[in-house]
Design an enzyme around this catalytic site. Structure first.
Site, PDB file in Angstrom:
ATOM      1  N   SER A 166      92.858  48.705  -0.504  1.00  0.00           N
ATOM      2  CA  SER A 166      92.717  47.259  -0.349  1.00  0.00           C
ATOM      3  C   SER A 166      92.865  46.868   0.942  1.00  0.00           C
ATOM      4  O   SER A 166      92.019  47.295   1.911  1.00  0.00           O
ATOM      5  CB  SER A 166      93.717  46.136  -1.207  1.00  0.00           C
ATOM      6  OG  SER A 166      93.572  44.872  -1.063  1.00  0.00           O
ATOM      7  N   HIS A 192      89.053  46.307  -2.604  1.00  0.00           N
ATOM      8  CA  HIS A 192      88.778  44.831  -2.632  1.00  0.00           C
ATOM      9  C   HIS A 192      88.246  44.225  -1.612  1.00  0.00           C
ATOM     10  O   HIS A 192      88.596  44.245  -0.496  1.00  0.00           O
ATOM     11  CB  HIS A 192      90.314  44.250  -2.648  1.00  0.00           C
ATOM     12  CG  HIS A 192      91.165  44.726  -3.896  1.00  0.00           C
ATOM     13  ND1 HIS A 192      92.629  44.735  -3.608  1.00  0.00           N
ATOM     14  CD2 HIS A 192      90.857  45.071  -5.024  1.00  0.00           C
ATOM     15  CE1 HIS A 192      93.079  45.088  -5.012  1.00  0.00           C
ATOM     16  NE2 HIS A 192      92.015  45.382  -5.887  1.00  0.00           N
ATOM     17  N   ASP A 288      97.955  46.482  -7.745  1.00  0.00           N
ATOM     18  CA  ASP A 288      96.685  46.641  -8.335  1.00  0.00           C
ATOM     19  C   ASP A 288      96.561  48.337  -8.455  1.00  0.00           C
ATOM     20  O   ASP A 288      96.417  48.884  -7.152  1.00  0.00           O
ATOM     21  CB  ASP A 288      95.384  46.078  -7.909  1.00  0.00           C
ATOM     22  CG  ASP A 288      94.090  46.377  -8.725  1.00  0.00           C
ATOM     23  OD1 ASP A 288      94.293  46.359 -10.030  1.00  0.00           O
ATOM     24  OD2 ASP A 288      93.019  46.346  -8.148  1.00  0.00           O
TER      25      ASP A 288
END
Length: 345
Positions: A166, A192, A288
């Site tokens: 991310s 992401h 995540d």
């Protein structure tokens, strides 16, 4: 500091940020020239920066910031193809995050997206932007793509590598993927990133890497020498049909507030690849991928995490370590070597 030529954006963004007790907005100015004058009085901890502005564009200003005093920058860019291209250039120059804004309904959108904006600014404040300065590594493919780079690699393989990242991940993925040789296990990636940005990101990496890199499409095969990046705004799962892997790209709810979600990908890899897989979780805010990596390890996969020292934000890897999903933590510069070593044989 908020830098945007739209008075509406400046007012709304500055107001939303100022409402958070942990954030102080020291200035909201219309262009980089005014920002430079204000920076002589007080240098901000984080910039929220538009791309297309009068007198000096955002990319030029970003490069000046990084050359003079590297500081976290959050890009607030229009969601268009041109905006995607320039925002990718901003990420390459050192920006740590992107918030997309529409052409219409802008004020209401910014209010609705306030949580994302505030989270991005807080994450940026914790980022070590000195670690984002990556020297671009070009290959001959950037000038003259090899005509046979795909055909020789289209046999299937039982081995697959899954990467999840991310904040700071665009630069980290560049470091890893450009270091991989052409003969590499098939790779599936969740970074992401907003819708429309992943295609431009994949195209840029494709010009730098020995392997093929592209945005995934539904039913794309996962084969050696190819990396597939999940499209922004879609989940991506690994599927297996006999000896062949492919990806499924689909809509669905946000998972861990993300779509694509690393957990969704890692879980699918655990289920259909098991011990034939390697999972790698890299720099990023939040958790995540932590649960999914633990599932991969339980299924027999090898697992790695980027170490704290080399992460821009040590969030996702930290959570994965806490949950027992990580065999080893390694520096960013060693990940490509570890991929090849652990997937050999």
């Amino acid at each position: 500091m908020v830098v945007d030529d739209s008075a509406v954006v400046r007012q709304v963004v500055a107001g939303l940020l100022a409402d958070d007790p942990a954030i102080e907005v020291i200035a909201a100015v219309a262009d980089p020239i005014l920002a430079i004058a204000r920076m002589k009085v007080q240098w901000p901890d984080v910039f929220v920066l538009d791309i297309e502005m009068p007198r000096m564009d955002g990319i030029t200003f970003l490069k000046k910031i990084m050359a003079e005093r590297p500081t976290p920058v959050v890009i607030c860019s229009t969601l268009t193809e041109k905006g995607a291209q320039t925002s990718m250039a901003a990420l390459s120059a050192g920006a740590v995050a992107i918030i997309t804004k529409p052409k219409l309904g802008l004020k209401q959108f910014l209010v609705d997206a306030s949580d994302d904006l505030i989270s991005a600014v807080k994450a940026a404040a914790r980022a070590n932007v000195k670690r984002l300065q990556v020297v671009e590594k070009l290959t001959a493919d950037a000038i003259l793509p090899a005509s046979d780079r795909h055909d020789a690699m289209l046999q299937t393989t039982e081995r697959v590598v899954a990467l999840g990242t991310s904040t700071g991940g665009t630069q980290a993925l560049e470091v890893v993927l450009t270091a991989l040789p052409r003969v590499t296990p098939g790779i599936v990636i969740v970074q992401h990133m907003p819708e429309k940005f992943t295609a431009e990101f994949a195209n840029r990496l494709n010009g730098l890497c020995q392997i093929t890199v592209r945005e995934a499409k539904n039913n794309d095969r996962v084969v050696p020498g190819r990396a597939l990046i999940a499209p922004g705004g879609k989940h991506m799962l690994l599927r297996r049909n006999g000896a062949q892997y492919s990806v499924e790209v689909l809509d669905g709810p946000l998972v861990n507030r993300h779509r694509p979600s690393v957990d969704v990908l890692f879980r699918s890899v655990a289920r259909c690849a098991g011990a034939n897989a390697l999972g790698v979780i890299m720099t990023g805010m939040g958790d995540d991928g932590a649960a999914g990596l633990a599932e991969m390890r339980k299924a027999g996969a090898r697992t790695l995490a980027q170490d704290e020292e080399s992460c821009v934000v040590y969030g996702m890897p930290k959570e994965a370590v806490k949950r027992g999903g990580v065999e080893r933590s390694v520096p960013l510069g060693a990940i490509a070597r570890e991929i090849m070593a652990q997937m050999a044989g």
